[in-house]
Enzyme design. Structure first.
Site, PDB file in Angstrom:
ATOM      1  N   TYR A 159       5.282  44.409 -26.584  1.00 17.63           N
ATOM      2  CA  TYR A 159       4.162  45.292 -26.261  1.00 17.63           C
ATOM      3  C   TYR A 159       2.907  44.532 -25.845  1.00 17.63           C
ATOM      4  O   TYR A 159       1.886  45.144 -25.546  1.00 17.63           O
ATOM      5  CB  TYR A 159       3.846  46.201 -27.463  1.00 17.63           C
ATOM      6  CG  TYR A 159       4.908  47.248 -27.685  1.00 17.63           C
ATOM      7  CD1 TYR A 159       6.209  46.866 -27.977  1.00 17.63           C
ATOM      8  CD2 TYR A 159       4.634  48.598 -27.583  1.00 17.63           C
ATOM      9  CE1 TYR A 159       7.205  47.806 -28.173  1.00 17.63           C
ATOM     10  CE2 TYR A 159       5.627  49.541 -27.778  1.00 17.63           C
ATOM     11  CZ  TYR A 159       6.905  49.135 -28.073  1.00 17.63           C
ATOM     12  OH  TYR A 159       7.889  50.067 -28.260  1.00 17.63           O
ATOM     13  N   LYS A 196      16.329  40.620 -35.035  1.00 19.11           N
ATOM     14  CA  LYS A 196      17.533  40.312 -34.251  1.00 19.11           C
ATOM     15  C   LYS A 196      17.536  38.787 -34.138  1.00 19.11           C
ATOM     16  O   LYS A 196      17.641  38.218 -33.040  1.00 19.11           O
ATOM     17  CB  LYS A 196      17.426  41.020 -32.889  1.00 19.11           C
ATOM     18  CG  LYS A 196      18.679  41.026 -32.082  1.00 19.11           C
ATOM     19  CD  LYS A 196      19.735  41.974 -32.608  1.00 19.11           C
ATOM     20  CE  LYS A 196      21.047  41.730 -31.882  1.00 19.11           C
ATOM     21  NZ  LYS A 196      22.199  42.346 -32.518  1.00 19.11           N
ATOM     22  N   ASP A 217      20.481  46.270 -35.299  1.00 23.13           N
ATOM     23  CA  ASP A 217      21.600  47.126 -34.882  1.00 23.13           C
ATOM     24  C   ASP A 217      22.364  47.640 -36.109  1.00 23.13           C
ATOM     25  O   ASP A 217      22.690  48.824 -36.218  1.00 23.13           O
ATOM     26  CB  ASP A 217      22.529  46.411 -33.892  1.00 23.13           C
ATOM     27  CG  ASP A 217      22.733  44.941 -34.207  1.00 23.13           C
ATOM     28  OD1 ASP A 217      22.123  44.437 -35.169  1.00 23.13           O
ATOM     29  OD2 ASP A 217      23.516  44.280 -33.499  1.00 23.13           O
ATOM     30  N   ASP A 270       9.071  50.696 -33.386  1.00 23.47           N
ATOM     31  CA  ASP A 270       8.861  51.894 -32.569  1.00 23.47           C
ATOM     32  C   ASP A 270      10.156  52.705 -32.508  1.00 23.47           C
ATOM     33  O   ASP A 270      10.185  53.913 -32.749  1.00 23.47           O
ATOM     34  CB  ASP A 270       8.430  51.439 -31.160  1.00 23.47           C
ATOM     35  CG  ASP A 270       7.892  52.592 -30.338  1.00 23.47           C
ATOM     36  OD1 ASP A 270       7.802  53.714 -30.864  1.00 23.47           O
ATOM     37  OD2 ASP A 270       7.575  52.372 -29.156  1.00 23.47           O
TER      38      ASP A 270
END
Ligand code: NAI
Length: 334
Positions: free
Chosen positions: A123, A170, A203, A227
């Site tokens: 972002y 991740k 995930d 988000d």
């Protein structure tokens, strides 16, 4: 009277803003609104979607209530929301997600606190077109931002009697960026031995949230995962219409629903003001109006439990206006 900046937004923003301000007025909240417009309509008259007067107002008042503002997809101006959070250094995005009695969802045992880093990651908006067939975006993760969001999550856990903080990443793929994020959450966790600390890949988290949401307590995430996962969590409790949020910094706080401007239902008198009202209730607590906050919350919960005037997104067939009137009527009886 406490001055609070009010950004009515666009799309369903003005409809839910009217609902919330009517309810707060009926509850005799000690608030004087400093109304500040932002978004695409403002560009026509002032040249930019987020004029300096808006951030100046929030800096002055130190607190704001904000409805959603539309961001053009794939082109056009930069998100007013991202810009606001960044320019005021509202580094913590706090999104509690808990079942509400009377709202049907697939689960009845969700009680998750999402703590999303709010100022960096993808972002940061550092993108470039390499050539006509390729583009790149830079993911920024810093020690400073990761440590302070981790500290915010653990402090929140301590103050609110939560048991466990789970850091989401991740880091198996983004070894340097998400790796640094985890390094910071681990270092912070070591200072809070009374709170259990876990790590999970984003995930796997998404799959586990859908299967067993009751296994999660406080989640701390970099901006993008935060988000996405907060919309997922909103889905666990009955949708975006009831998902509240707050952007908190050292100098100011902006309270706003998780959802966007919902252009698909704009002007149809069916927008659910609950998410914005729950955000406003947190704003009342933040401005030391705890009694009024409790009164509004009780009237809201009673109206939902009665189930007569719910908006379509939560299984009813009523309107924004009737739902608002029912909450105001219930203010007298709680
Ligand atoms: P959205 O959250 O506006 O809508 C997604 C779905 O949820 C739609 O079907 C909508 O009708 C429904 N929904 C959302 N809020 C609702 C409510 N209060 N009551 C009943 N139904 C509701 O997401 P979308 O369509 O992806 O985004 C629309 C615009 O909002 C975009 O320009 C986006 O950038 C902007 N946005 C702004 C945010 C903010 O101001 N903080 C946050 C998220 C998106």
């Amino acid at each position: 009277m406490r001055k609070v900046t009010l950004i009515p937004g666009d799309g369903i923003g003005p409809e839910i803003t009217k609902s919330v301000t009517d309810i707060l007025k009926a509850a005799k909240a000690e608030i004087e609104w400093d109304i500040q417009t932002a978004g695409s309509d403002v560009i026509k008259t002032e040249g930019v979607p987020l004029p300096k007067r808006v951030t100046d107002s929030i800096k002055r008042n130190k607190v704001a209530l904000k409805a959603p503002v539309t961001t053009p997809i794939g082109k056009g101006f930069r998100s007013v929301n991202v810009e606001l959070r960044k320019s005021l250094d509202l580094y913590a995005n706090l999104r509690p997600c808990k079942n509400i009695k009377g709202i049907k969802s697939r689960y009845d045992n969700v009680d998750i606190i999402i703590v999303r880093e709010n100022t960096e990651d993808l972002y940061a908006g550092i993108e470039r077109q390499i050539d006509k067939d390729s583009a790149e975006s830079i993911k920024i993760i810093t020690r400073k931002a990761s440590t302070r969001i981790a500290e915010f999550a653990f402090e929140y856990a301590v103050k609110n009697n939560r048991k466990c903080v789970t850091a989401v990443s991740k880091a198996n793929i983004c070894k340097l960026t998400d790796g640094l994020f985890l390094e910071c959450t681990r270092e912070t966790a070591a200072k809070y031995p009374q709170i259990e600390y876990k790590e999970i890949l984003v995930d796997n988290l998404c799959m586990q949230l859908v299967q067993n949401p009751e296994n999660f307590d406080v989640l701390v995430l970099p901006n993008l995962y935060g988000d996405i996962v907060s919309d997922l969590c909103a889905g666990l409790i009955g949708g975006l219409g009831i998902a509240q949020g707050a952007n908190i910094g050292l100098e100011a706080a902006v309270f706003e629903p998780v959802h966007g401007s919902a252009p698909d239902i704009k002007g149809q008198n069916k927008a659910n003001p609950t998410a914005m009202l729950l955000s406003a209730i947190e704003m009342l607590k933040y401005t030391d109006q705890k009694e009024t906050a409790k009164k509004v919350e009780n009237a809201l919960l009673k109206t939902i439990e009665q189930g007569k005037f719910l908006t379509p997104d939560i299984g009813g067939n009523s309107t924004t206006e009737k739902y608002t009137k029912a909450i105001i009527a219930n203010l007298q009886s709680v």
